[in-house]
Design a protein around this motif. Structure first.
Motif, PDB file in Angstrom:
ATOM      1  N   VAL A  20       0.839  -1.199   0.000  1.00 16.28           N
ATOM      2  CA  VAL A  20       0.000   0.000   0.000  1.00 16.28           C
ATOM      3  C   VAL A  20       0.873   1.248   0.000  1.00 16.28           C
ATOM      4  CG1 VAL A  20      -1.675   1.332   1.341  1.00 16.28           C
ATOM      5  CG2 VAL A  20      -1.963  -1.132   1.095  1.00 16.28           C
ATOM      6  N   VAL A  21       1.901   1.265   0.828  1.00 16.53           N
ATOM      7  CA  VAL A  21       2.811   2.414   0.861  1.00 16.53           C
ATOM      8  C   VAL A  21       3.549   2.548  -0.463  1.00 16.53           C
ATOM      9  CG1 VAL A  21       4.871   3.374   1.965  1.00 16.53           C
ATOM     10  CG2 VAL A  21       3.057   2.383   3.366  1.00 16.53           C
ATOM     11  N   SER A  22       3.963   1.429  -1.041  1.00 13.84           N
ATOM     12  CA  SER A  22       4.631   1.476  -2.339  1.00 13.84           C
ATOM     13  C   SER A  22       3.714   2.070  -3.402  1.00 13.84           C
ATOM     14  CB  SER A  22       5.081   0.068  -2.753  1.00 13.84           C
ATOM     15  OG  SER A  22       6.061  -0.442  -1.884  1.00 13.84           O
ATOM     16  N   ALA A  23       2.454   1.652  -3.407  1.00 11.76           N
ATOM     17  CA  ALA A  23       1.488   2.194  -4.369  1.00 11.76           C
ATOM     18  C   ALA A  23       1.299   3.693  -4.144  1.00 11.76           C
ATOM     19  CB  ALA A  23       0.160   1.461  -4.250  1.00 11.76           C
ATOM     20  N   LEU A  24       1.233   4.099  -2.888  1.00 10.76           N
ATOM     21  CA  LEU A  24       1.108   5.521  -2.556  1.00 10.76           C
ATOM     22  C   LEU A  24       2.268   6.317  -3.142  1.00 10.76           C
ATOM     23  CD1 LEU A  24      -0.429   7.636  -0.585  1.00 10.76           C
ATOM     24  CD2 LEU A  24       1.437   7.117   0.981  1.00 10.76           C
ATOM     25  N   LEU A  25       3.476   5.787  -3.007  1.00 14.79           N
ATOM     26  CA  LEU A  25       4.667   6.475  -3.493  1.00 14.79           C
ATOM     27  C   LEU A  25       4.731   6.473  -5.015  1.00 14.79           C
ATOM     28  CD1 LEU A  25       7.188   4.984  -0.924  1.00 14.79           C
ATOM     29  CD2 LEU A  25       6.408   7.345  -0.991  1.00 14.79           C
ATOM     30  N   VAL A  26       4.401   5.339  -5.620  1.00 19.73           N
ATOM     31  CA  VAL A  26       4.410   5.258  -7.084  1.00 19.73           C
ATOM     32  C   VAL A  26       3.460   6.300  -7.670  1.00 19.73           C
ATOM     33  CG1 VAL A  26       3.716   3.809  -9.034  1.00 19.73           C
ATOM     34  CG2 VAL A  26       5.147   2.853  -7.222  1.00 19.73           C
ATOM     35  N   GLN A  27       2.279   6.400  -7.084  1.00 22.10           N
ATOM     36  CA  GLN A  27       1.307   7.364  -7.575  1.00 22.10           C
ATOM     37  C   GLN A  27       1.751   8.793  -7.300  1.00 22.10           C
ATOM     38  OE1 GLN A  27      -3.173   6.878  -7.382  1.00 22.10           O
ATOM     39  NE2 GLN A  27      -2.877   8.268  -5.689  1.00 22.10           N
ATOM     40  N   GLY A  28       2.180   9.060  -6.076  1.00 25.72           N
ATOM     41  CA  GLY A  28       2.520  10.426  -5.699  1.00 25.72           C
ATOM     42  C   GLY A  28       3.772  10.952  -6.381  1.00 25.72           C
ATOM     43  N   LEU A  29       4.759  10.084  -6.561  1.00 28.29           N
ATOM     44  CA  LEU A  29       6.023  10.504  -7.157  1.00 28.29           C
ATOM     45  C   LEU A  29       6.050  10.341  -8.671  1.00 28.29           C
ATOM     46  CD1 LEU A  29       8.447   8.836  -4.565  1.00 28.29           C
ATOM     47  CD2 LEU A  29       7.940  11.289  -4.751  1.00 28.29           C
ATOM     48  N   GLY A  30       5.018   9.693  -9.222  1.00 22.42           N
ATOM     49  CA  GLY A  30       5.056   9.370 -10.642  1.00 22.42           C
ATOM     50  C   GLY A  30       6.174   8.394 -10.952  1.00 22.42           C
ATOM     51  N   ALA A  31       6.399   7.442 -10.022  1.00 22.15           N
ATOM     52  CA  ALA A  31       7.565   6.562 -10.086  1.00 22.15           C
ATOM     53  C   ALA A  31       7.271   5.259 -10.813  1.00 22.15           C
ATOM     54  CB  ALA A  31       8.061   6.259  -8.668  1.00 22.15           C
ATOM     55  N   GLN A  32       8.337   4.605 -11.233  1.00 17.51           N
ATOM     56  CA  GLN A  32       8.285   3.221 -11.679  1.00 17.51           C
ATOM     57  C   GLN A  32       8.314   2.329 -10.431  1.00 17.51           C
ATOM     58  OE1 GLN A  32       8.824   1.882 -15.086  1.00 17.51           O
ATOM     59  NE2 GLN A  32       8.470   3.895 -15.959  1.00 17.51           N
ATOM     60  N   TYR A  33       7.753   1.128 -10.577  1.00 21.75           N
ATOM     61  CA  TYR A  33       7.670   0.184  -9.453  1.00 21.75           C
ATOM     62  C   TYR A  33       8.417  -1.086  -9.821  1.00 21.75           C
ATOM     63  CZ  TYR A  33       5.537  -3.316  -6.339  1.00 21.75           C
ATOM     64  OH  TYR A  33       5.324  -4.329  -5.432  1.00 21.75           O
TER      65      TYR A  33
END
Length: 211
Positions: A20-33
């Motif tokens: 869940v935290v990873s998804a939050l960061l991917v979305q917020g930062l526009g990051a690759q996962y």
């Protein structure tokens, strides 16, 4: 010009909310996962969950280096699949933009019988965002995890606490652990992309994680 944020999301225990935290960061930062080692493929594994939760195109995620069948510790899951995890296959993706790497379990989970998750994190050289429960039991697990990271000189960005807010644990963890609590995430029901976006705006993580 800001350097793109690249970090490792690791938990203090099983089911503390790393994905869940990873998804939050991917979305917020526009990051690759990237989830390099996946043990247990039910529901497509954590990569599938992040894709589905955020509605991401497949090109926003990097394929796992290992997709192991059984939902058990990676070293045993690999052995049950007739494999031995090779650290040489766990090199970071060739990507210079924002990147969120989610580990398989906690810091001292073995990837093989002579190679721990924390050993691989040290090789990557990325800072760690440590995810912990907010409530009872988190002090011991979190402080032990921070001690293990400190012993190996692995930088820690801070803590994210998952669950109902606790009146004292954040203060105690900051005082004894020597790292900041960057966010406290309450349970999200239902868990959705929109709910994560609201939490991202409230959390202040965008400010905390920018170099």
């Amino acid at each position: 010009m800001n350097t793109p944020v690249q970090l490792v999301v690791c938990g203090t225990d099983t089911d503390v909310g790393k994905t869940v935290v990873s998804a939050l960061l991917v979305q917020g930062l526009g990051a690759q996962y990237w989830k390099p080692v996946q043990s247990g493929m039910e529901g497509g594994g954590d990569t599938g969950r992040v894709l589905q939760l955020l509605g991401l195109p497949p090109e926003r995620v990097w394929p796992e280096a290992y997709r192991l069948t059984a939902p058990v510790s990676p070293h045993w899951a690999a052995e049950r699949d007739g494999l031995s995890l090779d650290p040489a296959r766990l090199g970071l993706p060739p990507w210079d933009g924002p990147l969120v790497v989610e580990t398989a379990g906690g810091l001292l989970v073995p990837l093989r019988r002579n190679w721990l998750q924390i050993d691989q994190i040290a090789v990557w050289g990325l800072p760690v965002l440590l995810v912990a429960r907010s409530g009872l039991g988190t002090l011991n697990h979190t402080l032990l995890s921070l001690e293990a990271l400190e012993r190996r000189s692995i930088p820690v960005l801070g803590l994210v606490l998952n669950g109902d807010p606790h009146p004292d644990n954040p203060r105690t963890l900051e005082a004894l652990g020597g790292v900041p609590v960057l966010a406290e995430l309450p349970p999200l029901a239902p868990l959705s992309r929109e709910g994560l976006e609201r939490q991202w705006q409230r959390s202040g993580l965008a400010r905390s994680l920018q170099p």
